[in-house]
Design a protein around this motif. Structure first.
Motif, short mmCIF file in Angstrom:
data_model
loop_
_atom_site.label_atom_id
_atom_site.label_comp_id
_atom_site.label_asym_id
_atom_site.label_seq_id
_atom_site.Cartn_x
_atom_site.Cartn_y
_atom_site.Cartn_z
N GLN A 148 -38.75 65.79 61.50
CA GLN A 148 -38.77 64.69 60.39
C GLN A 148 -39.20 63.27 60.77
OE1 GLN A 148 -35.86 66.07 57.80
NE2 GLN A 148 -35.95 68.07 58.29
N SER A 149 -39.11 63.13 62.18
CA SER A 149 -39.09 61.61 62.44
C SER A 149 -39.87 61.86 63.83
CB SER A 149 -37.76 61.02 62.51
OG SER A 149 -37.80 59.79 63.26
N PHE A 150 -40.53 60.47 64.32
CA PHE A 150 -40.84 60.39 65.44
C PHE A 150 -39.95 60.32 66.70
CE2 PHE A 150 -39.77 56.20 64.77
CZ PHE A 150 -39.41 55.56 66.01
N MET A 151 -38.62 60.19 66.30
CA MET A 151 -37.53 60.15 67.16
C MET A 151 -37.17 61.89 67.46
SD MET A 151 -36.93 57.22 67.98
CE MET A 151 -35.05 56.92 68.67
N ASP A 152 -37.73 62.63 66.62
CA ASP A 152 -37.39 63.87 66.93
C ASP A 152 -38.13 64.57 67.91
OD1 ASP A 152 -35.35 64.15 64.81
OD2 ASP A 152 -36.75 64.88 63.31
N THR A 153 -39.12 64.00 68.34
CA THR A 153 -40.09 64.56 69.50
C THR A 153 -39.79 63.50 70.74
OG1 THR A 153 -41.83 63.19 68.69
CG2 THR A 153 -41.46 65.38 67.65
N ALA A 154 -39.99 63.89 71.95
CA ALA A 154 -40.19 63.25 73.25
C ALA A 154 -41.48 62.54 73.57
CB ALA A 154 -39.58 64.48 74.10
#
Length: 345
Positions: A148-154
Motif C-alpha cells: 500500500q506504499s512505496f515503502m512496502d517494496t524494496a
C-alpha cells in the motif's frame, strides 16, 4: 467485518434490502471449505477489529507503485471525477462498479470490498482517497499481502542503475528510513504518512552519508516478524499475521463475470491537481522535518513545496518573537525587583 470500521470512522451502516437474483450454485463442496475457513477465522476476526488496517487496505486499492506524488491527481481523476458520478461521496456513486474495480485490483480482499460497498462504507473511502492523503497503516501489508506504499517494496536493481551520479528519490527515502549505524540528530524512524513516492531523482553528491554509504549494497528491506498478544491472564502469544509475501495486486486470470455489453463514455471534467499537491507536500515534508533543512536541489524551490519552508520560517519568527517577549518580561520583572529593593533600603 466492516461494522467496527463504520463505528470507528463515524459512518452509518446502510444495508440494502435483499432481492431475488439468479445466483449460481457453488462448484466446490461447502464441506470441503469449512476446515480452511475455521482455520482462518481468527485472522478475519482480528482484521475486522483493526479499523485502521481495514481502511488502509481498502484505500490502498487506489494506490499504484509507478505513480509518483506529482501525478496523483491525474491518476485518481478519471475514476473519482468521471467514472463515478457526482463530485463527493454520495449515494449517486455507482458503488457496485467501485467494488468490482477494487476486487479486480486486489483479488485477495474482494470479499472485503463487497462488504464495504454493501454496508455503505464506500463514501468514506472515497472521501479519504480524494485529497491524495489516504490513511496508511504499516501493519496492513503483512496482514493482507497487499502493498500500500512505496515503502512496502524494496525496489529492484542497483541503487544507481541508470547513472552513477543519480539515485531515485524513492530509494533515498527508503535508505533514510534504515536504522543508522551511528547515532545522529536526524530522525527517520517513522515511515512517511503518505503512500505516494517522491518524484524524480537526487544527485548522490547531495545525499547524506547514511544514503551514499549504501549505494553499492544489495537492496535493503524491512521484514515484518510478529506482534505480541499480551492478555491480562495467560501467556503472551506471538502473532505472525496472515501473509508474509506480496500478492499480485491485479488479477491475472480472465473471468467470465464481466459481461461488457457496449463501451460507455463518461463526461470529461476539468483536472484538479489538489491531490497531487497534497501528496507532494506530505512526502517532502517528511524529508524536511526529519532532515537538516532545505537541500540544494532546485525541486525544493517549486511553488508546490513553498508551504513547507514558509511554515518553518513562520515557526522560527514566532520563536524569535517569543524569545524577545520573554526577555522583555524578564527585564521588567528585574527592574521592579530592583525598585522594591531600593525602597526597602
Amino acid at each position: 467485518m466492516t461494522f467496527p470500521t463504520h463505528q470507528y470512522y463515524g459512518s452509518t451502516v446502510q444495508l440494502p434490502f435483499p432481492s431475488a437474483t439468479g445466483g449460481k450454485l457453488p462448484t466446490a463442496s461447502i464441506s470441503l471449505l469449512w476446515p480452511s475457513l475455521i482455520k482462518e477465522l481468527p485472522y478475519y476476526m482480528t482484521l475486522s477489529c483493526s479499523p485502521e488496517v481495514v481502511m488502509s487496505t481498502l484505500c490502498g486499492s487506489f494506490w499504484e507503485l509507478e505513480i509518483p506524488c506529482n501525478l496523483v491527481g491525474p491518476w485518481l481523476h478519471p475514476l473519482l471525477n468521471e467514472v463515478l458520478s457526482g463530485t463527493s461521496g454520495t449515494v449517486n456513486h455507482d458503488y457496485e462498479m467501485l467494488a468490482l474495480m477494487g476486487a479486480i485490483r486486489r483479488p485477495n480482499i474482494s470479499a472485503l470490498w463487497i462488504g464495504a460497498a454493501t454496508s455503505g462504507l464506500a463514501p468514506k473511502i472515497i472521501q479519504k482517497v480524494r485529497r491524495g492523503r489516504p490513511p496508511l497503516d504499516a501493519l496492513a501489508f503483512p496482514w493482507t499481502g497487499c502493498p500500500q506504499s512505496f515503502m512496502d517494496t524494496a525496489g529492484s536493481g542497483p541503487y544507481t542503475f541508470m547513472n552513477a551520479e543519480y539515485i531515485s528519490r524513492p530509494d533515498v527515502w527508503r535508505l533514510l528510513h534504515l536504522p543508522p549505524k551511528e547515532g545522529d540528530d536526524l530522525c527517520y524512524r517513522n515511515r512517511p504518512s503518505t503512500p505516494w513516492a517522491p518524484c524524480g531523482a537526487s544527485k548522490t553528491k547531495d545525499c547524506a552519508l547514511r544514503v551514499t554509504s549504501h549505494l553499492r549494497c544489495n537492496r535493503h528491506e524491512y521484514h515484518y516478524h510478529h506482534w505480541n498478544w499480551d492478555p491480562e491472564e495467560g501467556a503472551v502469544s506471538q502473532d505472525y499475521g496472515f501473509s508474509t509475501t506480496p500478492i499480485s495486486t491485479i488479477t491475472e486470470y480472465p473471468t467470465d463475470l464481466l459481461e461488457i455489453k457496449k463501451p460507455k463514455t463518461f463526461q470529461k471534467k476539468e483536472l484538479d491537481q489538489m491531490a497531487s499537491r497534497e501528496a507532494s507536500l506530505d512526502i517532502f515534508r517528511w524529508f524536511f522535518i526529519n532532515g537538516e533543512g532545505i537541500p540544494p536541489e532546485t525541486i525544493y524551490e517549486d511553488d508546490w513545496l513553498k508551504e513547507i519552508w514558509d511554515e518553518d520560517e513562520s515557526g522560527e519568527e514566532a520563536g524569535e518573537a517569543g524569545d524577545q517577549e520573554s526577555q522583555g518580561l524578564a527585564a521588567t520583572c528585574r527592574d521592579r525587583v530592583e525598585t522594591w529593593l531600593s525602597s526597602v533600603a
